[in-house]
Each structure stands twice: as C-alpha cells, then as structure tokens.
Design a protein around this motif. Sequence first.
Motif, short mmCIF file in Angstrom:
data_model
loop_
_atom_site.label_atom_id
_atom_site.label_comp_id
_atom_site.label_asym_id
_atom_site.label_seq_id
_atom_site.Cartn_x
_atom_site.Cartn_y
_atom_site.Cartn_z
N HIS A 179 -5.63 53.38 55.75
CA HIS A 179 -5.74 52.40 56.50
C HIS A 179 -7.33 52.13 57.19
O HIS A 179 -7.91 51.46 57.43
N ALA A 228 8.14 51.39 57.33
CA ALA A 228 9.43 50.68 58.01
C ALA A 228 10.43 52.14 58.74
O ALA A 228 10.69 52.60 57.77
N ASN A 277 6.46 51.29 65.55
CA ASN A 277 5.77 50.78 66.53
C ASN A 277 4.42 50.48 66.22
O ASN A 277 3.28 50.39 66.79
N ASP A 297 3.29 49.00 62.84
CA ASP A 297 2.85 47.63 61.92
C ASP A 297 2.12 48.26 60.38
O ASP A 297 2.24 48.11 59.93
N GLU A 327 2.92 46.17 57.45
CA GLU A 327 1.34 45.35 57.13
C GLU A 327 -0.36 45.92 56.91
O GLU A 327 -0.77 45.34 56.29
N LYS A 328 -0.14 47.54 57.52
CA LYS A 328 -0.95 48.34 56.99
C LYS A 328 -1.22 48.49 55.46
O LYS A 328 -2.00 47.71 55.26
#
Length: 299
Positions: free
Chosen positions: A119, A136, A202, A204, A207-208
């Motif tokens: 990322h 997750a 916390n 995300d 999404e990353k």
Amino acid sequence: MTIHAGLTRHWLPLSIDGTGVRLSCISREGTGLPIVFLHGFGSTKEDYADVALHPAFAGRPVFAYDAPGCGESECADLDRISIPFLVKTALAALAEQGIDRFDLVGHSMGGLTSLMLAHQHPERVASFTDIEGNVAPEDCFLSRQIFLHPHEDPEQFLEDFIARNWAAPFYSSPLYATSVRYKVRARAVRGIFESMVDLSDNADLMEKFLSLPFPRMFMYGEQNNTLSYLPHLAANGVELAEIPNSGHFPMYSNAPEMWRRIAAFQARAMNPHLQRRPRAPDPTPSGTRMCRPKPFGEN
C-alpha cells in the motif's frame, strides 16, 4: 554459507527507528524479478526454502528472512516490534539487498506486513500472493487471543496459546503449535498481536487490498472457505486459490499445491495475456467441506 540448491544463509544488521536488529536471511541470486517472502507469526523463513527446489522458479532471485524476534533473528528491544515496525524492517532489508521491484508472497502476519508495504509502495510490487493475510476483522482468530485470553506473563500467554492451538481441529495446527515456542520470543507477541488486531479493525485493510494496482492472489485453506469476504475479493479482480486438505498453513499441509498455485499465478502476472477471470467460491460444493469454528472462546 551456501546450501539447499543454491540458497545462501547470511546475516543482515539493521537499525530500525534506533533499535538494533540482526536478521537471519536466505537468498539466491538469479535473473528476472526477485521473489520476496514474508513469513507468518510463529513461523520462519524456512517455510519458503523449498522454492529453490521447484523447477518453476529456476533461476529466479529469492529473498526471505526471519522477522525481528522470530526464528534466528535478533532485536535489541522486543517491546518495539509491531506490524509498522515489521514494515520498516522489510523496507530496510530490501534496500540493503538492492531489491527495487519484486513479486511479493506473505503469509498471515507476513501477509499483513506485505499488504501495508504494498500500500505504501505499490510501484515496487509486480504481484502479491496473500496467504491468509489479514484483510478483515474476522481474520484475527490467532492475534485476538491477546485480548480474549490475556495474561500478564508473556511466557505463560505463549504457553497457553500453544496449548489452545495444539488442540484446534485444523490441518497442521499441532505441528504449528509445537514449534511456536522455538520460533518466536514471548515478549515480541503482545506488540505483534495488538497491532494486527488494531489494523484489522480500524485500517480499512480490504480497501487497501482491493486498491492495489497489480495482480493479487488470495490463498486460503479449504477449511477456511467460509470466510465471508471471498466472493467480494473475486468480484473485485482478486484471484482466489483454495488449497485442498489445508487450513491456515498450506505450506505444512499441502505444500505442492501451494507452490503450484504460486508459480502459475506469477507466470500469469508476468504474461498478462495469460490472465484468467477470478472465480468466486462454489456456493454449492460437492462433498464435505470444513469451516473455521469460533476459535478458542472467540465471540
């Protein structure tokens, strides 16, 4: 020292945020993009040493190391170790090795470390094989034990952790559990686990992971094929690799299939015309499939 089909064992001294680290490494020179491996919690670089024996990876440069506080690697302050610390360690090690762009393979803790590294520096990663790395909150079935089964004594927490995992009904859990005490220092556990839970809850992570601009494969054992997000990964372009007769540790339970899937995925990543459309898990599989029960008192 050169052993095991051309792999070289060597030490890599580093300073990470002022903390002295001495990494135990294995590597091989070659041609083409290097393959960088990051191991999981309670494992070591040797999880990946057999890469040197597989013809599909012949001639490829490879690099793996024991994370600080794990395996043979050393860390002057075990309380400093966390996922962000491990990301900085990876970047420093890659710089020392002169590795700029690479194929990335990470398992569990190493998968989360790989995700955070990718990322931050997506331009450096050609492909990413994520072997049950955290994306997750539900992935914290090991790390969340630091909160579910707390103990002030790090040595006793680790012993209790080993006992719970030895009794778990998953492929290779006893094999994994019996070696944990030899592969991780007890004082390193809290910082690793707490940071894994914090990031999973916390940061995300999904999404990353989905926003990474290169080929990604998510590998998981068939015992974990009920992970809720697998269809979402497939629908967003992530290749799924279910490893039969395996749980969280395909490198112990079904290593031949793990290596076959990694080799095929990396070959497609290097040759885009070979890319195939990701397929969601079969919603009505034949035969008996095991799922991950709530582990060790987790709610």
